[in-house]
Design an enzyme around this catalytic site. Structure first.
Site, short mmCIF file in Angstrom:
data_model
loop_
_atom_site.label_atom_id
_atom_site.label_comp_id
_atom_site.label_asym_id
_atom_site.label_seq_id
_atom_site.Cartn_x
_atom_site.Cartn_y
_atom_site.Cartn_z
CE LYS A 45 -3.39 75.31 -28.62
NZ LYS A 45 -2.59 74.74 -27.52
CE1 TYR A 262 -10.41 58.20 -57.63
CE2 TYR A 262 -11.19 59.66 -55.87
CZ TYR A 262 -10.69 59.49 -57.15
OH TYR A 262 -10.45 60.56 -57.96
C1 LIG Z 1 -3.43 74.49 -26.42
C2 LIG Z 1 -3.05 74.89 -25.05
C3 LIG Z 1 -4.02 75.21 -24.11
C4 LIG Z 1 -5.50 75.03 -24.38
O1 LIG Z 1 -5.81 73.64 -24.33
P1 LIG Z 1 -7.29 73.09 -24.54
O2 LIG Z 1 -7.16 71.63 -24.26
O3 LIG Z 1 -7.64 73.36 -25.96
O4 LIG Z 1 -8.16 73.80 -23.59
C5 LIG Z 1 -3.61 75.70 -22.88
N1 LIG Z 1 -2.29 75.82 -22.60
C6 LIG Z 1 -1.32 75.49 -23.47
C7 LIG Z 1 0.10 75.63 -23.08
C8 LIG Z 1 -1.66 74.99 -24.73
O5 LIG Z 1 -0.71 74.64 -25.59
#
Ligand SMILES: *Cc1c(COP(=O)(O)O)cnc(C)c1O
Length: 378
Positions: A45, A262
């Site tokens: 993702k 800044y």
């Molecule tokens: C993002 C996610 C993962 C992966 O999690 P990590 O902590 O990055 O390994 C697994 N399952 C679901 C449902 C997620 O949203």
């Protein structure tokens, strides 16, 4: 985005990312080894946690990964374009009215509410689509997923919906002593009993490092694949995947009492030399990593030493105090490491008050991205 970059893109860039797909594959294999009886999937993702879904999916598929998880439908469509055969799940579920898109690309929504289940069942009945969908049951995250009682009610009312995968998500897997872990694990066992024979998946990256074997049928590591530490209280067992470097635009000297940047938050105490690099918060180099007279924050690695950020990180520029280096070590055009082998993303995150997930997924679009060949050989 996928158009080939002109050869001179690297020489025009102010920031560059080097993405080590061999390390990605090695991390995926070591995640797989932690739950040897389960299939090891991969969460890709948010553009594969910033490294580029077009880099992650082919390398992992070549290594044998057969199941990918995205958050959004568009990401899943992109993943399908990169791998015609894998099972591809959309964690954010069924986008209303979009059943035909899932079917057209052979994607599986992860359904988490009765509404979604009804819409998906109606779509499948009307279209004849049999591509499958996962069911997300909430065991304690209280974000997405059907509550246990709702899942029971669904079965009691004789629903014809048969998930092809049962998932739940751990809220505190990175804190092994947290009591919620035990409650979620017990609830997940109970849910499995309601859906006999349906493959099950519980573990994210950190879940793979909990004392119980929670592999079930399929695991869902994300951050560990990209080099983040799934065991925050222990040394990082994963290999770094991403190196972030910034180009020096100018080197200048300041006198004691001169302020930098800044808000004039950093004032030189002695004659100092500064390197100005062409990366800033617009590139996802978080402003929270700024330093001042009162506190130290992010570091850069230059000329073989760790050098502090001087003052505020701005939109397109960051100032680095290179006074500790012999004069002439750093020159205009040089590259300085902001994250990578010498500066783990977890450390960069700690110094910016965040987690490595945010460091990776913030990496901006202006970087020149380099993927050295040979990612599958390791
Ligand atoms: C993002 C996610 C993962 C992966 O999690 P990590 O902590 O990055 O390994 C697994 N399952 C679901 C449902 C997620 O949203």
């Amino acid at each position: 985005m996928s158009s080939p970059e002109p050869a001179e893109a690297g020489s025009r860039a102010y920031g560059r990312l080097t993405i080590d797909t061999a390390a990605l594959v090695a991390n995926w294999r070591s995640c797989g080894a932690r739950a040897p009886r389960a299939e090891c999937g991969a969460v890709v993702k948010a553009n594969a946690y910033g490294i580029g879904i077009e880099n992650a999916v082919p390398a992992l598929a070549e290594a044998g990964c057969r199941t990918f998880f995205t958050a959004q439908l568009a990401e899943a469509v992109k993943a399908r374009g990169l791998d015609a055969r894998a099972s591809i799940y959309v964690l954010n579920g069924l986008l209303p009215g979009a059943g035909d898109v899932y079917a057209a690309h052979d994607l599986r929504p992860v359904l988490g509410s009765l509404d979604e289940i009804r819409e998906w069942s109606a779509f499948c009945a009307a279209s004849g689509w049999r591509g499958g969908a996962a069911l997300h049951v909430d065991t304690g995250m209280a974000r997405l997923g059907l509550r246990l009682e709702a899942a029971e009610a669904l079965l009691a009312e004789g629903s014809l919906f048969e998930p092809c995968l049962l998932i739940s998500h751990l809220a505190c897997a990175d804190t092994p002593a947290h009591p919620l872990n035990g409650r979620q694990i017990a609830a997940f066992h109970a849910v499995r009993g309601l859906f006999p024979g349906v493959p099950a998946s519980l573990c994210n990256s950190s879940g793979l490092f909990l004392p119980d074997d929670l592999g079930f049928d399929l695991t869902r590591p994300g951050i560990a694949l990209y080099g983040g530490n799934p065991t925050p209280d222990k040394p990082n067992p994963m290999a770094p995947v991403v190196t972030v470097e910034a180009r020096v635009i100018a080197v200048r000297a300041v006198q004691p009492g001169e302020s930098v940047g800044y808000g004039a938050t950093w004032v030189s105490r002695s004659p100092a030399r500064l390197a100005i690099v062409g990366v800033g918060y617009a590139d996802g180099y978080l402003r929270a990593g700024s330093s001042s007279d009162d506190y130290d924050s992010a570091l850069a690695y230059a000329g073989g030493r760790y050098c502090p950020i001087a003052g505020r990180i701005s939109m397109d520029l960051t100032t680095i105090d290179i006074s500790a280096l012999p004069e002439g070590t750093i020159a205009r055009g040089d590259w300085i490491e902001l994250a990578g082998p010498h500066l783990p993303i977890d450390e960069v995150a700690r110094r910016s008050g965040t987690v490595c997930y945010e460091i990776l997924t913030s990496l901006g679009s202006r970087y020149h991205r380099i993927v050295p060949p040979g990612g599958e050989s390791r």
